[in-house]
Design an enzyme around this catalytic site. Structure first.
Site, PDB file in Angstrom:
ATOM      1  N   CYS A  81      23.404  66.876  34.889  1.00 14.67           N
ATOM      2  CA  CYS A  81      24.312  67.946  34.472  1.00 14.67           C
ATOM      3  C   CYS A  81      24.383  68.002  32.953  1.00 14.67           C
ATOM      4  CB  CYS A  81      25.697  67.727  35.068  1.00 14.67           C
ATOM      5  SG  CYS A  81      26.416  66.161  34.599  1.00 14.67           S
ATOM      6  N   ASP A 110      22.359  60.903  40.283  1.00 16.25           N
ATOM      7  CA  ASP A 110      23.162  62.090  39.947  1.00 16.25           C
ATOM      8  C   ASP A 110      24.283  61.660  39.008  1.00 16.25           C
ATOM      9  OD1 ASP A 110      24.358  64.587  39.935  1.00 16.25           O
ATOM     10  OD2 ASP A 110      25.233  64.392  41.929  1.00 16.25           O
ATOM     11  N   GLN A 116      31.678  69.213  44.737  1.00 19.10           N
ATOM     12  CA  GLN A 116      31.156  70.135  43.729  1.00 19.10           C
ATOM     13  C   GLN A 116      31.925  71.452  43.827  1.00 19.10           C
ATOM     14  OE1 GLN A 116      28.905  69.278  41.544  1.00 19.10           O
ATOM     15  NE2 GLN A 116      27.998  67.456  42.435  1.00 19.10           N
ATOM     16  N   TYR A 135      25.176  57.017  42.084  1.00 20.56           N
ATOM     17  CA  TYR A 135      26.257  57.886  41.589  1.00 20.56           C
ATOM     18  C   TYR A 135      26.636  58.830  42.724  1.00 20.56           C
ATOM     19  CZ  TYR A 135      24.226  56.309  37.168  1.00 20.56           C
ATOM     20  OH  TYR A 135      23.716  55.563  36.140  1.00 20.56           O
TER      21      TYR A 135
HETATM   22  N1  SAH Z   1      26.498  62.731  43.834  1.00 27.06           N
HETATM   23  C1  SAH Z   1      27.854  63.185  43.947  1.00 27.06           C
HETATM   24  C2  SAH Z   1      28.731  62.911  42.726  1.00 27.06           C
HETATM   25  C3  SAH Z   1      28.121  63.093  41.387  1.00 27.06           C
HETATM   26  S1  SAH Z   1      29.272  62.955  40.066  1.00 27.06           S
HETATM   27  C4  SAH Z   1      27.891  64.656  44.338  1.00 27.06           C
HETATM   28  O1  SAH Z   1      26.875  65.332  44.324  1.00 27.06           O
HETATM   29  O2  SAH Z   1      28.961  65.154  44.675  1.00 27.06           O
HETATM   30  C5  SAH Z   1      28.847  61.385  39.381  1.00 27.06           C
HETATM   31  C6  SAH Z   1      29.506  60.232  40.086  1.00 27.06           C
HETATM   32  O3  SAH Z   1      29.058  59.017  39.471  1.00 27.06           O
HETATM   33  C7  SAH Z   1      31.012  60.188  39.989  1.00 27.06           C
HETATM   34  O4  SAH Z   1      31.516  60.126  41.285  1.00 27.06           O
HETATM   35  C8  SAH Z   1      31.329  58.911  39.207  1.00 27.06           C
HETATM   36  O5  SAH Z   1      32.491  58.272  39.641  1.00 27.06           O
HETATM   37  C9  SAH Z   1      30.119  58.065  39.483  1.00 27.06           C
HETATM   38  N2  SAH Z   1      29.760  57.044  38.481  1.00 27.06           N
HETATM   39  C10 SAH Z   1      30.007  57.065  37.156  1.00 27.06           C
HETATM   40  N3  SAH Z   1      29.427  56.005  36.557  1.00 27.06           N
HETATM   41  C11 SAH Z   1      28.795  55.297  37.526  1.00 27.06           C
HETATM   42  C12 SAH Z   1      28.000  54.119  37.522  1.00 27.06           C
HETATM   43  N4  SAH Z   1      27.753  53.454  36.402  1.00 27.06           N
HETATM   44  N5  SAH Z   1      27.478  53.699  38.695  1.00 27.06           N
HETATM   45  C13 SAH Z   1      27.718  54.381  39.841  1.00 27.06           C
HETATM   46  N6  SAH Z   1      28.466  55.508  39.902  1.00 27.06           N
HETATM   47  C14 SAH Z   1      29.005  55.962  38.763  1.00 27.06           C
END
Ligand code: SAH
Length: 496
Positions: A452, A425, A327, A356
């Protein structure tokens, strides 16, 4: 790691990928007819001027007013202002316009610290005082809930946005293109809606550390006459400079994205950087040839120094390779994770799903409080990092897998690993329909949604509120001076 195709980590970039209301297919110059009766009896033409009272801000921070009951979008204005605007676009559903003059100014208007704020993307709200920005972020959420009307929405406990004490200097990563314009090197951002690069000596939302490295490297590239990418000719070497600072250690990781495989002059450059910038502890080259809108290519090579920078989050250490996602706002990220932690109210018996997951920052920082953690993420390198970071912190009750949340969540349940707690997330697109369905079917006891995008959150809550009650929604300002929204939702299973 990542920030590649479809920019999966879009979530934390500067908002440059955001949807805009401008530049659709209609080109009035080609149609030959600039006057359009848009079917609603409203005659407007491109270039027409009129005074407009701004009623509110839309979700992208643009002002909204009405011309003969038709909605008009104008960037750079504030609620209650009266502006003379010039029409730039006429569409069946809206008019887009730009400000010529502000006749009546809002008391919330301030002079942006960044002089270029009105010209480049990612500073949509810098002309608004900070407390008004925080109110706006609460309002964005209310607007979205009003639009989608999930069950019970009008009674939701919508908390005041948690802002930053100092809403500047928070971005821990700068990722700026570099071009030679005449004899001058420009390192900065593109003008809004154009391909003109603006050289930016000062960017107040960036950490001073990233800007210092950026400006010094620009000087060194110039002094050593290092080859710079020329887009027209598709020749030359250095395209983009990426500087990322660790909030914890102050170390800076520097990456040159190049058009060429080789990097002529890199030895002298590295030597000069070592001398001028001792805070740079690792220098990398990422090879990304040709004209492409993607910032990063597939291959990253270490030129010098350490493989990682280290960042501490809620007491856990994370090693970040150049492409590992983190982040952008360290201070507010901790606020978000602490909010998630207190909303989840975990016990040591709980099986927690971190959906995610990115590099596992959420699940790993909560692993102490849970019985077991499983997470999923679609980017294999991120999953490797997550498992690596688990080992680094001697966390042995957490495991990350590659795959989509909508596939792996039901799979684990079917295998008998039933989640008691779930934190999601997702990127701006929100939750997949299949995942929502599965959540409704299995109904984990504890559930936190980190979002977000207020709009897809409100949409998802329409489904989720069938089984869950929304206890509260806490907005957190992760991106001061921009229109971007972030929030944490605590959901509790409805009693049947
Ligand atoms: N939770 C983490 C990242 C959040 S960003 C943090 O706080 O840093 C959202 C993430 O979801 C990204 O890394 C993206 O690659 C992933 N993503 C996108 N679509 C997805 C899906 N269908 N299933 C799982 N992850 C996914």
């Amino acid at each position: 790691m990542t920030e590649q195709k479809k920019r999966p980590y879009q979530k934390s970039n500067n908002g440059s990928g955001k949807k805009t209301y401008y530049g659709k297919n209609f080109d009035p110059r080609k149609s030959g007819d600039t006057r359009r009766n848009t079917g609603d009896g409203v005659n407007v033409r491109i270039g027409q001027n009129f005074p407009l009272t701004i009623k509110r801000l839309g979700i992208n921070g643009e002002g909204i007013g009405y011309f003969k009951r038709k909605i008009v979008f104008v960037p750079g204005v504030l609620p209650n202002e009266v502006a003379v605007v010039k029409v730039t676009e006429v569409e069946p559903k809206y008019i887009a316009a730009k400000v010529l003059k502000i006749r009546e100014k809002s008391a919330d208007r301030v002079k942006p610290l960044d002089e270029f704020a009105d010209n480049v993307g990612g500073f949509e709200l810098e002309h608004m005082n900070y407390s008004a920005q925080l109110r706006f972020k609460k309002d964005v959420l209310v607007q979205s809930l009003e639009k989608f009307q999930p069950k019970g929405w009008s009674d939701y406990d919508i908390r005041e946005t948690i802002g930053m004490e100092n809403p500047y200097g928070y971005r821990n990563k700068a990722q700026f293109p570099i071009r030679k314009i005449g004899n001058e090197l420009s390192v900065g951002m593109y003008k809004r809606g154009s391909h003109e690069l603006v050289d930016l000596p000062v960017v107040r939302t960036q950490t001073p550390a990233t800007m210092k490295v950026m400006r010094t490297v620009r000087e060194l590239l110039d002094k050593l006459s290092v080859s710079i990418y020329n887009e027209d000719k598709n020749r030359g070497t250095v395209k983009t400079i990426v500087a990322r600072v660790s909030h914890t250690t102050g170390e800076v990781q520097l990456t040159f994205v190049t058009n060429t495989d080789g990097f002529p002059g890199d030895t002298a450059l590295i030597e000069a950087i070592n001398k001028a910038l001792p805070e740079v502890t690792g220098i990398f080259q990422n090879y990304n040839p040709g004209r492409t809108s993607l910032i990063w290519g597939e291959e990253t090579l270490k030129l010098w120094g350490k493989d990682y920078i280290e960042e501490t989050i809620l007491g856990k250490i994370f090693q970040l390779s150049p492409r590992a996602f983190m982040q952008l706002n360290h201070t507010q990220m901790s606020v978000v994770y602490n909010q998630a932690l207190s909303a989840l109210d975990l016990t040591h018996a709980d099986k927690l799903v971190d959906a995610y997951a990115g590099v596992g920052t959420i699940g790993l920082s909560l692993a102490d409080k849970a019985g077991e953690v499983r997470g999923m993420e679609i980017i294999p390198e991120a999953v490797d990092d997550a498992n690596h970071n688990a080992a680094l912190n001697h966390i042995n009750n957490a495991k990350y897998e590659v795959g989509t949340a909508e596939k792996l969540f039901p799979k684990w349940q079917a295998q008998g690993w039933v989640a008691d707690a779930l934190v999601v997330d997702p990127p701006r697109t929100g939750l997949d329909t299949a995942l929502r369905r599965e959540i409704l079917r299995t109904q984990p006891e504890k559930f936190v949604y980190i979002s977000c995008n207020a709009s897809t959150l409100a949409r998802d809550l329409v489904d989720l509120s069938k089984a869950y009650q929304v206890d509260y929604i806490q907005s957190i300002d992760m991106f001061p001076q921009t229109a971007r929204w972030e929030g944490v939702v605590k959901l509790t299973k409805r009693q049947k």
